[in-house]
Design a protein around this motif. Structure first.
Motif, PDB file in Angstrom:
ATOM      1  N   ALA A  74       0.852  -1.191   0.000  1.00 42.33           N
ATOM      2  CA  ALA A  74       0.000   0.000   0.000  1.00 42.33           C
ATOM      3  C   ALA A  74       0.885   1.237   0.000  1.00 42.33           C
ATOM      4  CB  ALA A  74      -0.911  -0.008   1.220  1.00 42.33           C
ATOM      5  N   PHE A  75       0.450   2.254  -0.739  1.00 43.13           N
ATOM      6  CA  PHE A  75       1.230   3.483  -0.862  1.00 43.13           C
ATOM      7  C   PHE A  75       0.284   4.676  -0.792  1.00 43.13           C
ATOM      8  CE2 PHE A  75       3.492   6.819  -3.173  1.00 43.13           C
ATOM      9  CZ  PHE A  75       4.740   6.736  -2.603  1.00 43.13           C
ATOM     10  N   PRO A  76       0.453   5.557   0.211  1.00 41.12           N
ATOM     11  CA  PRO A  76      -0.452   6.699   0.363  1.00 41.12           C
ATOM     12  C   PRO A  76       0.003   7.900  -0.462  1.00 41.12           C
ATOM     13  CG  PRO A  76       1.067   6.638   2.190  1.00 41.12           C
ATOM     14  CD  PRO A  76       1.397   5.447   1.322  1.00 41.12           C
ATOM     15  N   MET A  77      -0.957   8.708  -0.867  1.00 42.52           N
ATOM     16  CA  MET A  77      -0.658   9.962  -1.552  1.00 42.52           C
ATOM     17  C   MET A  77      -1.560  11.065  -1.034  1.00 42.52           C
ATOM     18  SD  MET A  77      -0.010   9.469  -5.575  1.00 42.52           S
ATOM     19  CE  MET A  77       1.067   8.196  -6.213  1.00 42.52           C
ATOM     20  N   HIS A  78      -0.984  12.241  -0.978  1.00 49.37           N
ATOM     21  CA  HIS A  78      -1.759  13.445  -0.711  1.00 49.37           C
ATOM     22  C   HIS A  78      -2.792  13.562  -1.833  1.00 49.37           C
ATOM     23  CE1 HIS A  78      -2.671  17.733  -0.478  1.00 49.37           C
ATOM     24  NE2 HIS A  78      -2.095  17.750   0.708  1.00 49.37           N
ATOM     25  N   PRO A  79      -4.004  14.038  -1.562  1.00 50.61           N
ATOM     26  CA  PRO A  79      -5.028  14.093  -2.607  1.00 50.61           C
ATOM     27  C   PRO A  79      -4.625  14.910  -3.833  1.00 50.61           C
ATOM     28  CG  PRO A  79      -5.835  15.029  -0.548  1.00 50.61           C
ATOM     29  CD  PRO A  79      -4.496  14.478  -0.269  1.00 50.61           C
ATOM     30  N   LEU A  80      -3.893  15.997  -3.653  1.00 48.48           N
ATOM     31  CA  LEU A  80      -3.461  16.783  -4.813  1.00 48.48           C
ATOM     32  C   LEU A  80      -2.415  16.033  -5.623  1.00 48.48           C
ATOM     33  CD1 LEU A  80      -3.244  20.350  -3.231  1.00 48.48           C
ATOM     34  CD2 LEU A  80      -5.057  19.419  -4.710  1.00 48.48           C
ATOM     35  N   ALA A  82      -2.210  12.741  -5.773  1.00 49.27           N
ATOM     36  CA  ALA A  82      -2.933  11.641  -6.418  1.00 49.27           C
ATOM     37  C   ALA A  82      -3.661  12.128  -7.663  1.00 49.27           C
ATOM     38  CB  ALA A  82      -3.913  11.009  -5.425  1.00 49.27           C
ATOM     39  N   LYS A  83      -4.275  13.294  -7.586  1.00 47.63           N
ATOM     40  CA  LYS A  83      -4.991  13.852  -8.738  1.00 47.63           C
ATOM     41  C   LYS A  83      -4.036  14.081  -9.907  1.00 47.63           C
ATOM     42  CE  LYS A  83      -7.918  17.742 -10.048  1.00 47.63           C
ATOM     43  NZ  LYS A  83      -8.533  19.003  -9.589  1.00 47.63           N
ATOM     44  N   ALA A  84      -2.900  14.684  -9.630  1.00 42.66           N
ATOM     45  CA  ALA A  84      -1.911  14.939 -10.685  1.00 42.66           C
ATOM     46  C   ALA A  84      -1.312  13.628 -11.193  1.00 42.66           C
ATOM     47  CB  ALA A  84      -0.816  15.861 -10.161  1.00 42.66           C
ATOM     48  N   TRP A  85      -1.063  12.704 -10.287  1.00 43.41           N
ATOM     49  CA  TRP A  85      -0.449  11.423 -10.651  1.00 43.41           C
ATOM     50  C   TRP A  85      -1.343  10.644 -11.612  1.00 43.41           C
ATOM     51  CZ3 TRP A  85       3.964   9.225 -11.057  1.00 43.41           C
ATOM     52  CH2 TRP A  85       4.090   7.838 -11.082  1.00 43.41           C
ATOM     53  N   ARG A  86      -2.639  10.614 -11.349  1.00 43.49           N
ATOM     54  CA  ARG A  86      -3.567   9.868 -12.200  1.00 43.49           C
ATOM     55  C   ARG A  86      -3.560  10.384 -13.649  1.00 43.49           C
ATOM     56  NH1 ARG A  86      -6.918  10.371  -7.412  1.00 43.49           N
ATOM     57  NH2 ARG A  86      -7.141   8.317  -6.466  1.00 43.49           N
ATOM     58  N   LYS A  87      -3.268  11.664 -13.827  1.00 45.97           N
ATOM     59  CA  LYS A  87      -3.255  12.270 -15.159  1.00 45.97           C
ATOM     60  C   LYS A  87      -1.895  12.157 -15.853  1.00 45.97           C
ATOM     61  CE  LYS A  87      -6.619  15.810 -13.863  1.00 45.97           C
ATOM     62  NZ  LYS A  87      -6.814  17.250 -13.672  1.00 45.97           N
ATOM     63  N   SER A  88      -0.896  11.678 -15.142  1.00 48.89           N
ATOM     64  CA  SER A  88       0.470  11.712 -15.666  1.00 48.89           C
ATOM     65  C   SER A  88       0.803  10.538 -16.583  1.00 48.89           C
ATOM     66  CB  SER A  88       1.477  11.749 -14.512  1.00 48.89           C
ATOM     67  OG  SER A  88       1.554  10.480 -13.889  1.00 48.89           O
TER      68      SER A  88
END
Length: 133
Positions: A74-80, A82-88
């Protein structure tokens, strides 16, 4: 000397109210799973994999916790983040080495730096860096 020590760019006013420590609000972090061999860490003592597994178990209810592949952690991300990561393109390039768990856990807050977060009921502060491609 940092060129912009307290710059809030590019956060909107609404994001600043949620994520900056001055407003004392809490938010949810989002969870992914990542292949263990893709995770880089500078962990002292207990392994990073073990720390992340413990944090995930403490942060999510048993009934809401998705199963994670044996070779993933499991790997946590700050919501901002995560949002940018999903689009990358980098996220797309990870393929099955990184899975969005569609799970979040609340109660997290920014410290005096927005790059480090903490949860009053979790052990220690958490600061996360990057994944290798």
């Amino acid at each position: 000397m940092h060129p912009t020590p307290k710059s809030c760019a590019p956060l909107t006013q609404e994001q600043q109210a949620v994520y900056l420590p001055e407003f004392e609000n809490s938010f949810e972090i989002e969870w992914f799973s990542v292949a263990k061999d893709r995770l880089m860490s500078e962990s002292v003592g207990e392994s990073a994999h073990s720390k992340l597994e413990t944090l995930f178990k403490l942060s999510t209810a048993d009934s809401e916790r998705p199963n994670i592949a044996e070779n993933h952690v499991a790997f946590p991300m700050h919501p901002l983040q995560a949002k940018a990561w999903r689009k990358s393109d980098d996220y797309a390039a990870m393929g099955c080495d990184m899975v969005d768990l569609n799970t979040s856990s609340g109660g997290w807050r920014a410290t005096s730096s927005t790059r480090a977060i903490y949860h009053p009921d979790m052990p220690g502060c958490s600061r996360f860096h990057s994944l290798s491609n």
